[in-house]
Design a protein around this motif. Structure first.
Motif, mmCIF file in Angstrom:
data_model
loop_
_atom_site.group_PDB
_atom_site.id
_atom_site.type_symbol
_atom_site.label_atom_id
_atom_site.label_comp_id
_atom_site.label_asym_id
_atom_site.label_seq_id
_atom_site.Cartn_x
_atom_site.Cartn_y
_atom_site.Cartn_z
ATOM 1 N N SER A 106 0.954 -1.128 0.053
ATOM 2 C CA SER A 106 -0.231 -0.081 0.056
ATOM 3 C C SER A 106 0.808 1.223 -0.129
ATOM 4 O O SER A 106 0.595 2.245 -0.716
ATOM 5 N N ASP A 107 1.953 1.312 0.827
ATOM 6 C CA ASP A 107 2.771 2.576 0.581
ATOM 7 C C ASP A 107 3.529 2.530 -0.184
ATOM 8 O O ASP A 107 3.486 3.722 -0.917
ATOM 9 N N VAL A 108 3.942 1.712 -0.807
ATOM 10 C CA VAL A 108 4.852 1.874 -2.377
ATOM 11 C C VAL A 108 3.792 2.432 -3.414
ATOM 12 O O VAL A 108 4.318 3.207 -4.078
ATOM 13 N N ILE A 109 2.670 1.625 -3.407
ATOM 14 C CA ILE A 109 1.850 2.099 -4.566
ATOM 15 C C ILE A 109 1.189 3.609 -4.549
ATOM 16 O O ILE A 109 1.354 4.285 -5.350
ATOM 17 N N ALA A 110 0.975 3.991 -3.007
ATOM 18 C CA ALA A 110 0.529 5.167 -2.980
ATOM 19 C C ALA A 110 1.577 6.350 -3.288
ATOM 20 O O ALA A 110 1.558 7.289 -3.779
ATOM 21 N N HIS A 111 2.912 5.886 -2.827
ATOM 22 C CA HIS A 111 4.192 6.775 -2.855
ATOM 23 C C HIS A 111 4.262 6.949 -4.457
ATOM 24 O O HIS A 111 4.341 8.169 -5.038
ATOM 25 N N ILE A 112 4.365 6.001 -5.364
ATOM 26 C CA ILE A 112 4.374 5.905 -6.671
ATOM 27 C C ILE A 112 3.121 6.772 -7.440
ATOM 28 O O ILE A 112 3.752 7.482 -8.151
ATOM 29 N N ALA A 113 2.241 6.604 -6.929
ATOM 30 C CA ALA A 113 1.083 7.383 -7.435
ATOM 31 C C ALA A 113 1.189 8.688 -7.175
ATOM 32 O O ALA A 113 0.919 9.523 -8.416
ATOM 33 N N ARG A 114 1.718 9.030 -6.206
ATOM 34 C CA ARG A 114 1.684 10.471 -5.543
ATOM 35 C C ARG A 114 3.062 11.144 -6.622
ATOM 36 O O ARG A 114 2.778 12.206 -7.141
ATOM 37 N N GLU A 115 3.940 10.386 -6.847
ATOM 38 C CA GLU A 115 5.082 10.951 -7.686
ATOM 39 C C GLU A 115 4.681 11.218 -9.009
ATOM 40 O O GLU A 115 5.095 12.124 -9.794
ATOM 41 N N GLN A 116 3.656 10.122 -9.600
ATOM 42 C CA GLN A 116 3.435 10.394 -11.104
ATOM 43 C C GLN A 116 1.926 10.959 -11.137
ATOM 44 O O GLN A 116 1.705 11.101 -12.274
ATOM 45 N N ASN A 117 1.485 11.672 -10.255
ATOM 46 C CA ASN A 117 0.117 12.079 -10.444
ATOM 47 C C ASN A 117 -0.907 11.329 -10.909
ATOM 48 O O ASN A 117 -1.875 11.741 -11.877
ATOM 49 N N VAL A 118 -0.842 9.867 -10.236
ATOM 50 C CA VAL A 118 -1.913 8.914 -10.828
ATOM 51 C C VAL A 118 -2.948 8.948 -9.843
ATOM 52 O O VAL A 118 -2.746 8.745 -8.898
ATOM 53 N N SER A 119 -4.249 9.318 -10.323
ATOM 54 C CA SER A 119 -5.162 9.193 -9.572
ATOM 55 C C SER A 119 -5.717 7.853 -9.203
ATOM 56 O O SER A 119 -6.324 6.973 -10.005
ATOM 57 N N LEU A 120 -5.800 7.497 -7.907
ATOM 58 C CA LEU A 120 -6.124 6.190 -7.327
ATOM 59 C C LEU A 120 -7.404 6.173 -6.321
ATOM 60 O O LEU A 120 -7.676 7.206 -5.659
ATOM 61 N N GLU A 121 -8.173 5.338 -6.594
ATOM 62 C CA GLU A 121 -9.366 5.109 -5.592
ATOM 63 C C GLU A 121 -8.951 4.480 -4.310
ATOM 64 O O GLU A 121 -7.427 4.057 -4.332
ATOM 65 N N ALA A 122 -9.535 4.092 -3.408
ATOM 66 C CA ALA A 122 -8.854 3.472 -2.045
ATOM 67 C C ALA A 122 -8.406 2.168 -2.463
ATOM 68 O O ALA A 122 -8.986 1.482 -3.690
ATOM 69 N N LEU A 123 -7.324 1.622 -2.035
ATOM 70 C CA LEU A 123 -6.837 0.353 -1.939
ATOM 71 C C LEU A 123 -7.310 -0.695 -1.360
ATOM 72 O O LEU A 123 -7.492 -0.369 -0.036
ATOM 73 N N PHE A 124 -7.747 -1.832 -1.828
ATOM 74 C CA PHE A 124 -8.187 -2.955 -0.789
ATOM 75 C C PHE A 124 -7.172 -4.155 -0.841
ATOM 76 O O PHE A 124 -6.721 -4.311 -1.978
#
Length: 108
Positions: free
Chosen positions: A80-98
């Motif tokens: 979860s942390d790695v995915i959220a960090h990469i998404a922020r770096e790349q400005n990727v819009s994510l929904e909640a992660l389950f």
């Protein structure tokens, strides 16, 4: 998706359209115990590009699935942390992660 119970670790990727409705297509990717930042970076960038080209304003929805009957594990949190960090770096819009395992479906 079907009943809970998973024989392998998978990352499921779906698209949520600008109308906030889930697009039916889900992609599954086998994953290991630890996230690979380079693979995830390329994957999220590519998926976001596809989502924006097909329907501007779309976002990505992610689900980690794995075998087991425990709660949220340290590995789940690391993913979860790695995915959220990469998404922020790349400005990727994510929904909640389950995360889903053999017993429960929980938000990370």
């Amino acid at each position: 998706m079907g009943p809970l119970g998973f024989g392998e670790r998978l990352l499921w990727i779906g698209f949520v359209g600008p109308d906030r409705r889930m697009i039916k297509t889900l992609t599954q990717m086998p994953i290991g115990r630890a996230p690979d930042r380079a693979v995830l970076s390329d994957l999220l960038a590519g998926m976001m590009m596809i989502a924006q080209e097909s329907a501007p304003g779309s976002t990505l929805a992610l689900l980690l699935t794995r075998p087991g009957c425990d709660g949220i594990s340290a590995e789940d949190r690391r993913w979860s942390d790695v995915i959220a960090h990469i998404a922020r770096e790349q400005n990727v819009s994510l929904e909640a992660l389950f995360r889903a395992n053999d017993q429960s479906l929980l938000p990370l």
